[in-house]
Design a protein around this motif. Structure first.
Motif: not given
Length: 529
Positions: A100-108, A112-113, A458-465
């Protein structure tokens, strides 16, 4: 003044070629991104070079530090207070607080945007520069739907943008060798390990302290997947004979002592590491369970070394983030030492200690006077930066670091985020991270609006984890359903400070149950001087 005009750096030159090769007050001529000449005295400078600008650093000049293990995407997040001591790396990602505090904030949300993703990339790269890092593992971005490595102010090991430096490969998930598709996965690993034109292949190897962690070493050994290309990250679960086997095969190790202790309660046996003779470097891992930068990680390494009887010297530890790191990547002929003809990736820090190696270990972020990548000053003392970048003043950004005015030069010719300053990135991230659900709603509404207009949402710029759970082929994982369950994302998270400072950080350090009080006290003492 042209950015490509030759110039001198003057200071104590710590060459890292051999332990006693330190020039007390020398001159390094930088030309076309390389170290063209080294002069030990002013009177030795040739007539042809007499008129070049001299940057009087009044500090020590080191090869740029190379961080060979970092998940930079997560370095906007603060230190996680690890709730228990784990046996291997498959366990802690299951914890609800981590998700909830590490993975989700980054991924979701944050990665993402586009607005937050651009701010994230700018922030974490700057954070590394503030700590003296010139090379790290890169971030893979998606730009208009296409995936590519982000190219910015730092060099990255996967795409170094220099024909003399072979790119590295990276794999984070464990290789499992069971199931119907086992041979397919083994063959894929072998192809990645031995890919033509590639240098080092970085792989999280035996991260943990139990037999399950060690088994991943045997998964490689039993299938002849250990050779001179393999760089084992962590290797915490290996026995003495395993380390010796790595040495025999020409493999290398990346040691991340703070992450080891925070998650697993101990780090690698340094006497065994030394006895094995395996070449090793040092990496930060990431800020959720590691150091903010290599300056901090060096201090943790020095403490671990002292606790285990000091098998390594201060020179050895500095060597691990410079010359040895270049050797690990296969770049030793171009980086890692200060020698004529090598690439000019350099770090200058203020002199606080007579011993050149203890001086770097003792340095904190305010002591960083200049960071040079490929001959270009990227960060440092405002006076130095503005003097060198006379024709690029509009591209410089002044920032405050512990009450000192520093300057950044982050422009890169192919960068998609040249319009994002570090200051703007901080403001964006604070706003986003203070209301993650509100930000996601806003971005989703914008996507719906574009879709209604017939445009691509689709976001023009996002990051792959690179550190998220996924199912590897047909391998069954225990508690898979727990990992895949939808854990609510935290409504907000703090933006981590770019440097080691602040009462909140030390409170998080004090709350860690897996590291000894002696390490907590040592770190606080290092940053209180």
């Amino acid at each position: 003044m042209s950015q490509h005009k030759p110039y001198f750096l003057r200071g104590r030159i710590v060459t890292m070629t051999v332990e006693h090769s330190v020039i007390p007050s020398g001159y390094i001529l930088i030309e076309d991104g390389t170290i063209a000449r080294i002069y030990e005295r002013a009177e030795d400078i040739s007539a042809a070079h007499q008129d070049y600008r001299v940057i009087e650093t009044q500090g020590s000049i080191y090869p740029g530090m190379i961080d060979l293990h970092n998940h930079f995407v997560y370095n906007v997040l603060p230190l996680w207070v690890v709730p228990e001591c784990y046996g291997n790396r498959s366990q802690w990602p299951r914890h609800s607080e981590y998700r909830s505090g590490v993975s989700q904030p980054i991924r979701k949300a944050i990665a993402k945007y586009s607005p937050s993703a651009k701010a994230l990339v700018r922030y974490v790269e700057t954070k590394a520069l503030l700590g003296g890092t010139t090379t790290g593992q890169g971030m893979r971005t998606r730009v208009k739907g296409g995936s590519k490595m982000f190219i910015g102010a730092m060099r990255n090991v996967e795409e170094p943008l220099n024909d003399k430096l072979r790119p590295a490969g990276t794999r984070v998930p464990d290789l499992h060798v069971g199931g119907a598709t086992a041979q397919e996965r083994i063959d894929s690993f072998r192809r990645s390990l031995n890919r033509p034109g590639q240098g080092a292949y970085f792989y999280h190897l035996s991260e943990g302290i139990d037999e399950a962690a060690r088994q991943h070493f045997f998964n490689l050994k039993d299938h002849d997947l250990i050779n001179q290309n393999l760089v084992g990250i962590h290797c915490l679960g290996l026995a003495d004979q395993d380390l010796k086997y790595l040495t025999e095969k020409g493999a290398k190790v990346v040691w991340s002592p703070f992450s080891n202790q925070l998650l697993y309660g101990r780090t690698i046996d340094l006497n065994s590491l030394k006895e094995s003779g395996v070449k090793f470097s040092i990496g930060c891992d990431w800020t959720p369970t590691g150091s903010k930068n290599l300056l901090q990680e060096l201090k943790v390494a020095a403490h671990a070394n002292s606790e285990q009887g000091s098998p390594f010297s201060s020179y050895d530890l500095v060597h691990a983030v410079t010359a040895a790191a270049a050797h690990v990547t296969g770049w030793a002929d171009q980086l890692g030492t200060i020698e004529e003809g090598k690439l000019a990736d350099l770090l200058i820090v203020r002199d606080k200690k007579p011993d050149a190696y203890l001086n770097l270990i003792a340095a904190t972020e305010p002591d960083v006077e200049l960071v040079v990548v490929a001959g270009v000053p990227r960060y440092g003392n405002r006076t130095f930066m503005h003097a060198w970048h006379e024709t690029a003043m509009v591209l410089l950004e002044d920032i405050e670091v512990s009450g000192q005015t520093k300057a950044l030069y982050l422009h890169a010719p192919t960068s998609e985020i040249n319009d994002v300053s570090f200051t703007a990135a901080c403001e964006t991230l604070k706003e986003v991270m203070n209301d993650l659900y509100g930000y996601v709603d806003k971005m989703e509404q914008e996507g719906s609006r574009l879709l209604a207009l017939g445009e691509d949402p689709t976001p023009e710029f996002s990051i792959e984890l690179d550190n998220e759970f996924y199912i590897d082929g047909d391998v069954f994982r225990v508690d898979e359903h727990v990992l895949l369950a939808d854990v609510p994302m935290a409504p907000f998270v703090d933006l981590d400070s770019p440097i080691v400072e602040g009462a909140n950080y030390w409170q998080r350090i004090e709350s860690q149950q897996n590291i000894p009080d002696s390490l907590k006290d040592w770190l606080k003492a290092c940053y209180s001087q």
